[in-house]
Design an enzyme around this catalytic site. Structure first.
Site, PDB file in Angstrom:
ATOM      1  N   ARG A  34     -63.184 -19.929 125.683  1.00 47.65           N
ATOM      2  CA  ARG A  34     -64.507 -19.711 125.084  1.00 47.65           C
ATOM      3  C   ARG A  34     -65.040 -18.311 125.435  1.00 47.65           C
ATOM      4  O   ARG A  34     -65.089 -17.422 124.595  1.00 47.65           O
ATOM      5  CB  ARG A  34     -65.484 -20.809 125.571  1.00 47.65           C
ATOM      6  N   HIS A 227     -70.866 -17.503 137.963  1.00 51.49           N
ATOM      7  CA  HIS A 227     -70.083 -16.955 136.841  1.00 51.49           C
ATOM      8  C   HIS A 227     -70.077 -15.441 137.028  1.00 51.49           C
ATOM      9  O   HIS A 227     -71.026 -14.749 136.669  1.00 51.49           O
ATOM     10  CB  HIS A 227     -70.746 -17.358 135.517  1.00 51.49           C
ATOM     11  N   CYS A 260     -66.136  -6.671 128.689  1.00 55.82           N
ATOM     12  CA  CYS A 260     -67.576  -6.604 128.929  1.00 55.82           C
ATOM     13  C   CYS A 260     -68.269  -6.152 127.649  1.00 55.82           C
ATOM     14  O   CYS A 260     -68.015  -5.051 127.169  1.00 55.82           O
ATOM     15  CB  CYS A 260     -67.906  -5.641 130.061  1.00 55.82           C
TER      16      CYS A 260
END
Ligand code: MG
Length: 322
Positions: A34, A227, A260
């Site tokens: 995901r 995370h 990123c």
């Protein structure tokens, strides 16, 4: 390095030395299918995504975030969530999770047979407007509606707080604000709150401060996850800080998939292989088969036609291990 050194016969693996002050077991929460794939420019066929999920579910990971039931116009990379999930059998005792942005996404996930979902809120107005198309309060309201409906359906919900450390528009994010939002999301019924270092600027002292403020705001320590992103090379140091603060669930992405979105060309998610190497080196049990992850990274690297970001996968591949 000489040829003889390259062909060394040692089978590299972490040499466990237990630190009794750290947790003895940690849950690795895999986000590659995901969070990894949604940040990659390539749009992969559904069959490849199913195969990725199948391999990860078979590698001993206790939780895999399989896809996101978002509108295709938001994230075209994950437009085929139903098709991907239909090909997967989640083994007993493994969490097969799907992200859902709203009630519509929840309904789609439930219809597809998903048994745990995740919701996202933002600690900053800028990210809420840019990525969730709402305000901070609006995102919390939507998440609360999803949690209530999922709970009615007997489906547990994990909650993310994005931009918990720094924000590309607003800069530093006040830890007390993050703690308050995490507490409200937990109070709404999310069983775990994952604090997201979405741009990867966090450092170990910041991790400990944020964990302590969040627990002081009422979120139990065992209901917190981290995370972490490796954009600035801080992810493993931040994991170690999280372990010292008693955190027992960490997110990561096999191969380090997921760039990123706020730093072009830079790394995003912490690689699962790196996380597992560190944890096993600390004598912390994960249940994860590292070589299985490396074989999956090698396969995905061939699919994408380029090397992946995981240094452990690269090194073990070069050593001929997996
Ligand atoms: Mg991420």
């Amino acid at each position: 390095m000489t040829e003889a050194a390259v062909q060394a016969t040692w089978h590299p693996r972490p040499q466990p030395v237990v630190d009794p002050s750290l947790p003895t077991r940690v849950r690795v929460y895999e986000v590659g299918p995901r969070d990894g794939l949604q940040a990659e420019p390539e749009i992969l066929p559904a069959a490849v995504k199913s195969e990725f999920g199948r391999r990860l579910l078979a590698s001993g990971l206790p939780a895999v975030e399989l896809t996101s039931f978002v509108p295709a116009r938001w994230i075209p990379q994950l437009a085929d969530a139903e098709e991907v999930v239909a090909e997967l059998d989640v083994p007993d005792g493994v969490r097969g999770v799907a992200l859902v942005p709203n009630r519509r996404g929840l309904d789609r996930a439930l219809a597809a047979g998903i048994r745990e979902v995740a919701v996202v809120i933002s600690a900053t107005e800028s990210f809420a407007h840019a990525n969730l198309n709402t305000s901070v309060e609006g995102a919390l309201g939507t998440a609360s509606e999803v949690i209530a409906a999922a709970t009615d359906a007997g489906v547990p919900v994990r909650g993310y707080v994005s931009m918990s450390f720094g924000d590309p528009w607003e800069g530093p994010v006040p830890a007390d604000r993050v703690a308050e939002l995490a507490s409200r999301l937990h109070g709404a019924g999310a069983h775990t709150i994952a604090l997201g270092d979405t741009i990867g600027t966090g450092t170990p002292g910041h991790v400990i401060d944020l964990v302590e403020r969040t627990t002081a705001a009422g979120v139990p320590r065992d209901a917190l996850a981290l995370h972490l992103h490796d954009t600035y090379g801080q992810a493993l140091g931040n994991v170690q800080a999280g372990l010292r603060a008693g955190i027992t669930e960490f997110d990561s992405s096999t191969g380090g998939l997921g760039r990123c979105p706020f730093a072009k060309g830079a790394t995003g998610n912490l690689a699962t292989e790196e996380l597992v190497w560190l944890l096993h080196g600390l004598g912390i049990e994960t249940g994860v088969d590292l070589e299985s992850l490396v074989r999956t990274s090698q396969w995905m690297s061939r699919v994408l036609g380029r090397p992946l970001a995981s240094r452990v996968a690269t090194a073990l591949t070069a050593a001929g291990v997996a």
